[in-house]
Write a protein that holds these residues in place. Structure first.
Motif, short mmCIF file in Angstrom:
data_model
loop_
_atom_site.label_atom_id
_atom_site.label_comp_id
_atom_site.label_asym_id
_atom_site.label_seq_id
_atom_site.Cartn_x
_atom_site.Cartn_y
_atom_site.Cartn_z
N PRO A 122 1.06 -38.05 -14.69
CA PRO A 122 0.83 -36.41 -14.16
C PRO A 122 1.90 -36.16 -13.33
CG PRO A 122 -0.38 -37.99 -14.13
CD PRO A 122 0.64 -38.85 -14.68
N MET A 123 1.68 -34.28 -12.38
CA MET A 123 2.59 -34.00 -11.44
C MET A 123 2.01 -34.60 -10.60
SD MET A 123 5.16 -31.53 -10.95
CE MET A 123 4.91 -30.07 -11.49
N GLY A 124 0.38 -34.71 -10.10
CA GLY A 124 -0.83 -35.08 -9.51
C GLY A 124 -1.03 -34.29 -8.82
N ILE A 125 -1.27 -34.35 -7.24
CA ILE A 125 -1.50 -33.99 -6.22
C ILE A 125 -0.49 -33.57 -4.89
CG2 ILE A 125 -3.76 -33.44 -4.14
CD1 ILE A 125 -5.11 -36.17 -6.02
N ILE A 126 -0.65 -31.70 -5.22
CA ILE A 126 0.45 -31.90 -4.06
C ILE A 126 -0.14 -30.49 -3.09
CG2 ILE A 126 2.61 -30.34 -3.94
CD1 ILE A 126 2.64 -31.02 -7.12
N LYS A 127 0.19 -31.17 -2.02
CA LYS A 127 -0.33 -29.99 -0.92
C LYS A 127 -1.64 -29.92 -0.88
CE LYS A 127 3.48 -27.19 0.84
NZ LYS A 127 4.46 -26.42 0.15
N GLY A 128 -2.37 -30.97 -1.44
CA GLY A 128 -4.16 -31.15 -1.82
C GLY A 128 -4.35 -30.31 -2.97
N ILE A 129 -3.62 -30.72 -3.53
CA ILE A 129 -4.81 -29.57 -5.06
C ILE A 129 -4.15 -29.95 -5.74
CG2 ILE A 129 -3.93 -27.61 -6.41
CD1 ILE A 129 -3.15 -25.91 -3.76
N ASP A 130 -5.04 -31.08 -6.51
CA ASP A 130 -4.64 -31.88 -8.23
C ASP A 130 -4.23 -30.72 -9.56
OD1 ASP A 130 -4.90 -33.28 -10.20
OD2 ASP A 130 -6.70 -33.63 -10.39
N GLY A 135 3.05 -31.47 -16.42
CA GLY A 135 3.12 -33.00 -15.87
C GLY A 135 4.80 -32.80 -15.35
N LYS A 136 5.11 -33.94 -14.80
CA LYS A 136 6.49 -34.40 -15.36
C LYS A 136 7.24 -35.13 -15.80
CE LYS A 136 5.78 -36.98 -11.38
NZ LYS A 136 5.46 -37.19 -9.49
N VAL A 137 8.12 -35.05 -16.36
CA VAL A 137 9.31 -36.48 -17.10
C VAL A 137 9.35 -37.47 -16.54
CG1 VAL A 137 11.52 -36.09 -18.63
CG2 VAL A 137 10.32 -34.33 -17.91
N GLU A 138 8.73 -38.12 -16.88
CA GLU A 138 9.14 -39.31 -16.81
C GLU A 138 10.37 -40.13 -17.53
OE1 GLU A 138 6.82 -40.24 -14.66
OE2 GLU A 138 8.11 -42.51 -14.01
N ARG A 139 10.32 -39.57 -18.77
CA ARG A 139 11.40 -41.03 -19.80
C ARG A 139 11.92 -40.11 -20.33
NH1 ARG A 139 8.60 -45.18 -18.92
NH2 ARG A 139 8.20 -45.19 -21.98
N VAL A 140 13.16 -39.55 -21.27
CA VAL A 140 13.44 -38.69 -22.20
C VAL A 140 14.05 -39.53 -23.44
CG1 VAL A 140 14.70 -37.33 -23.23
CG2 VAL A 140 14.28 -37.07 -21.42
N ASP A 141 13.09 -39.96 -24.13
CA ASP A 141 13.87 -40.89 -25.51
C ASP A 141 14.85 -40.44 -26.01
OD1 ASP A 141 13.99 -42.35 -27.35
OD2 ASP A 141 11.92 -42.62 -28.62
N TYR A 169 0.40 -34.13 -21.91
CA TYR A 169 1.20 -32.67 -20.01
C TYR A 169 1.69 -31.59 -20.88
CZ TYR A 169 -1.35 -36.74 -17.62
OH TYR A 169 -1.87 -38.03 -17.55
N ARG A 170 1.04 -30.57 -20.22
CA ARG A 170 2.29 -29.39 -19.96
C ARG A 170 3.18 -29.40 -18.53
NH1 ARG A 170 4.78 -25.24 -20.93
NH2 ARG A 170 4.41 -22.95 -19.88
N ILE A 171 4.65 -29.85 -19.46
CA ILE A 171 5.62 -29.30 -18.59
C ILE A 171 6.93 -28.49 -18.19
CG2 ILE A 171 7.46 -31.11 -17.96
CD1 ILE A 171 6.72 -32.82 -19.98
N ASN A 172 6.72 -27.91 -17.81
CA ASN A 172 7.85 -26.66 -17.10
C ASN A 172 9.31 -26.93 -18.37
OD1 ASN A 172 10.31 -25.79 -15.87
ND2 ASN A 172 8.97 -24.28 -15.61
#
Ligand SMILES: CC(C)(COP(=O)(O)OP(=O)(O)OC[C@H]1O[C@@H](n2cnc3c(N)ncnc32)[C@H](O)[C@@H]1OP(=O)(O)O)[C@@H](O)C(=O)NCCC(=O)NCCS
Length: 425
Positions: A122-130, A135-141, A169-172
């Motif tokens: 998860p992208m998580g909470i940024i500047k107080g906004i969940d 999502g963000k890329v954690e790993r590429v197979d 997760y939706r990722i850019n």
């Protein structure tokens, strides 16, 4: 040269064969009438044994689907908050677009596979906004993608990732493309967007830009707002080792081929890592340059220069640094009123010789010369002429190739250097 000219294309083939190109398609490109032409261009790349990975966006389709279903998406580009409804729209839209790409590639007899190669968190909470389902890329197979490429398949990667525990997760899509290109050590990352390339604030198209210059342009606010994200992703890819990033207009017929197979290109080329570590000298660097090259000047490998002349033309000098320590240098002097440039003061400190740095500096000057519209490079050398010939493709020439003022200096300094020249058109 027309990009459709087969001879024009073939000259690039040895350099591109078996290399990986990651093609990042904006969602808006897939629905456009030019998309069929783009698929044809991809088929040309495949027929030349270029390995292509397609990463696609879905923003436009999410917006259209949302309208149809009377849902207002919480975000379109995968950077903001993705609520549950928007994630559902994104999954449906991405699947549909992936299918369109697979079907389009099949129409050209190309084998293609939709892969689940992105592990996300998860992208998580940024500047107080969940950011919820963003999502963000954690790993590429990447081994999976590499094996598909090895089988002659074209992997298609949607802007989605999973966490291995059932969550999606939706990722850019630009972020996905950058990660995929970096992991695969792609030779090129090509963003096909609805824009002509990266545009400056004054509306002019940036044709070619070194990675460092792109960072400066971003820092000084010289890139148009709507292209900043693209520019940042391009910079990130360069920093991560992708040596060439293109931003092209994917709505133009033959745009992809014109960009890749003609010198001028149609969009923006950002070039990077092969010249990472090389920067233009500042006036205050001249002292360091003189100290670094002193021994080679004493050994008559390099021409003796006065401090005043070096300080006057300090912008001609480039320094190669590792961890901020200067270990090499080179200069590119341009002769006014000619299209001739001189490669000079090429030097690599003995502690770093034979690691390819000399060649890198030489290639850098060649690219720089081309960027500045220089058509012919000359170099004068007493002890490294074989290096320039064997590793740089220079050929021996007579004093007549030298511009008049340079010829006079050559005749007067008594070094009797060999004269070398190379066309860089
Ligand atoms: C010439 C110089 C820039 C090469 O730098 P480098 O980083 O060692 O070069 P690279 O690592 O890219 O290339 C090394 C290759 O070039 C060859 N090479 C290096 N110096 C050479 C020379 N003077 N003549 C011929 N070949 C040379 C090496 O044998 C090696 O060959 P290989 O790859 O086939 O094994 C460096 O040795 C130097 O600074 N020399 C002193 C200054 C000088 O003469 N500059 C040239 C002014 S025009």
């Amino acid at each position: 040269m027309k990009p459709t000219d087969l001879r024009g294309i073939l000259q690039y083939v040895p350099a591109f064969r078996d290399r990986i190109f990651v093609l990042a398609l904006d969602g808006a490109i897939i629905g456009d009438e030019n998309f069929a032409n783009l698929l044809l261009d991809i088929a040309v790349l495949r027929s030349l044994n270029i390995k292509v990975v397609i990463v696609h966006g879905a923003g436009q389709a999410i917006a259209e689907d949302g309208k149809q279903r009377h849902i207002t998406p919480s975000n379109l580009d995968g950077c903001g908050v993705t609520d549950d409804d928007t994630l559902e729209l994104a999954v449906n839209a991405a699947n549909r677009l992936t299918h369109e790409i697979l079907a389009g590639l099949a129409a050209h007899d190309l084998r293609a596979v939709c892969s689940n190669c992105i592990t996300a968190s998860p992208m998580g909470i940024i500047k107080g906004i969940d950011h919820q389902n963003t999502g963000k890329v954690e790993r590429v197979d990447w081994t999976f993608i590499a094996s598909l490429l090895g089988e002659g398949c074209t992997p298609v990667v949607p802007p989605l990732g999973t966490d291995g525990a059932g969550a999606t997760y939706r990722i850019n899509s630009d972020a996905v493309a950058v990660s995929v290109a970096m992991q695969l050590k792609a030779a090129k990352l090509i963003f096909a967007s609805p824009h002509d390339g990266l545009l400056r604030q004054d509306g002019s198209l940036i044709r070619q830009l070194a990675f460092g210059a792109l960072e400066e342009a971003l820092h000084s606010g010289d890139i148009q707002e709507r292209l900043i994200s693209k520019a940042r992703h391009a910079a990130q890819a360069c920093e991560g080792g992708v040596s060439r990033v293109h931003v092209i207009n994917g709505l133009i017929d033959e745009g992809l081929l014109a960009e890749l197979f003609s010198n001028e290109g149609i969009g923006t080329l950002i070039y990077a890592s092969e010249y990472q570590g090389i920067r233009q000298a500042k006036k205050s660097d001249i002292r360091t340059l003189r100290r670094m090259t002193r021994k080679s000047v004493e050994n008559e490998e390099l021409l003796r220069r006065t401090r005043a002349s070096m300080e006057q033309e300090y912008q001609d000098y480039f320094i190669y640094e590792i961890d901020n320590n200067p270990i090499g240098c080179v200069a590119l002097h341009r002769f006014s009123d000619t299209d001739i440039g001189e490669l000079a003061l090429l030097y690599v400190s003995p502690s770093h010789e034979n690691q390819g740095i000399g060649r890198k500096l030489m290639n850098f000057v060649e690219d720089e010369a081309r960027n500045r519209g220089i058509g012919r490079l000359i170099a004068l050398s007493t002890q490294a002429f074989a290096f320039l010939q064997n590793k740089g493709g220079f050929v021996e020439a007579s004093p007549e190739v030298l511009p008049e003022n340079r010829r006079t200096a050559y005749e007067q300094n008594g070094r009797n250097s060999r004269i070398l020249a190379k066309s860089v058109k």
